[in-house]
Design a protein around this motif. Structure first.
Motif, PDB file in Angstrom:
ATOM      1  N   UNK A  35      51.651 -42.102 -34.051  1.00 37.14           N
ATOM      2  CA  UNK A  35      53.267 -42.278 -34.739  1.00 37.14           C
ATOM      3  C   UNK A  35      54.350 -42.740 -33.950  1.00 37.14           C
ATOM      4  N   UNK A  36      55.369 -42.202 -33.634  1.00 37.05           N
ATOM      5  CA  UNK A  36      56.610 -42.400 -33.147  1.00 37.05           C
ATOM      6  C   UNK A  36      56.732 -41.087 -31.635  1.00 37.05           C
ATOM      7  N   UNK A  37      55.372 -41.172 -30.809  1.00 43.24           N
ATOM      8  CA  UNK A  37      55.311 -40.167 -29.858  1.00 43.24           C
ATOM      9  C   UNK A  37      54.565 -41.514 -28.352  1.00 43.24           C
ATOM     10  N   UNK A  38      54.948 -41.317 -27.607  1.00 42.55           N
ATOM     11  CA  UNK A  38      54.156 -42.067 -26.511  1.00 42.55           C
ATOM     12  C   UNK A  38      54.380 -41.594 -25.557  1.00 42.55           C
ATOM     13  N   UNK A  39      53.329 -42.242 -24.632  1.00 42.59           N
ATOM     14  CA  UNK A  39      53.273 -41.248 -22.857  1.00 42.59           C
ATOM     15  C   UNK A  39      53.962 -43.088 -22.506  1.00 42.59           C
ATOM     16  N   UNK A  40      54.670 -42.695 -20.773  1.00 51.46           N
ATOM     17  CA  UNK A  40      54.719 -43.975 -20.275  1.00 51.46           C
ATOM     18  C   UNK A  40      55.396 -42.828 -18.985  1.00 51.46           C
ATOM     19  N   UNK A  41      55.224 -44.339 -17.902  1.00 51.48           N
ATOM     20  CA  UNK A  41      55.035 -43.611 -16.207  1.00 51.48           C
ATOM     21  C   UNK A  41      55.897 -44.218 -16.524  1.00 51.48           C
ATOM     22  N   UNK A  42      57.067 -43.857 -15.551  1.00 48.21           N
ATOM     23  CA  UNK A  42      58.620 -44.529 -15.011  1.00 48.21           C
ATOM     24  C   UNK A  42      59.134 -44.188 -13.380  1.00 48.21           C
ATOM     25  N   UNK A  43      59.984 -44.947 -12.453  1.00 46.74           N
ATOM     26  CA  UNK A  43      60.431 -44.237 -11.232  1.00 46.74           C
ATOM     27  C   UNK A  43      60.922 -43.684 -11.726  1.00 46.74           C
ATOM     28  N   UNK A  44      62.555 -43.986 -12.680  1.00 48.72           N
ATOM     29  CA  UNK A  44      63.458 -43.015 -13.295  1.00 48.72           C
ATOM     30  C   UNK A  44      63.479 -42.516 -13.467  1.00 48.72           C
TER      31      UNK A  44
END
Length: 88
Positions: A35-44
């Motif tokens: 649903x409203x849950x994600x994994x993401x990758x970022x330099x920030x």
């Protein structure tokens, strides 16, 4: 590059969250968990990710951004486990 868990609660009276979803998908890698849950990758940093995504929320919505590392456990769909193994 850091991996973040992102979870948000949206006010059901608003139904226009396409820009939020598009913003999440624009990160280098993203994987929807539930649903409203994600994994993401970022330099920030987690704060930078939160500030970026908050602009797409309405008053009464909430968001949580937490950095995760190799010290995690869970019973997750195979596609999510594969994504985590690739990105952490």
């Amino acid at each position: 590059m850091a991996v973040y868990f992102v979870s948000y609660k949206i006010d059901e009276k608003h139904n226009d969250y396409d820009e939020l979803i598009d913003a999440i998908k624009e990160y280098d890698a993203g994987c929807r968990l539930f649903g409203n849950q994600w994994f993401l990758s970022s330099e920030g940093s987690a704060e930078e990710v939160q500030e970026d995504l908050t602009q797409y929320l309405y008053e009464g919505d909430f968001i949580l951004v937490m950095e995760i590392d190799e010290n995690y456990a869970g019973w997750l769909p195979e596609r999510v486990v594969d994504w985590l193994e690739e990105n952490i």
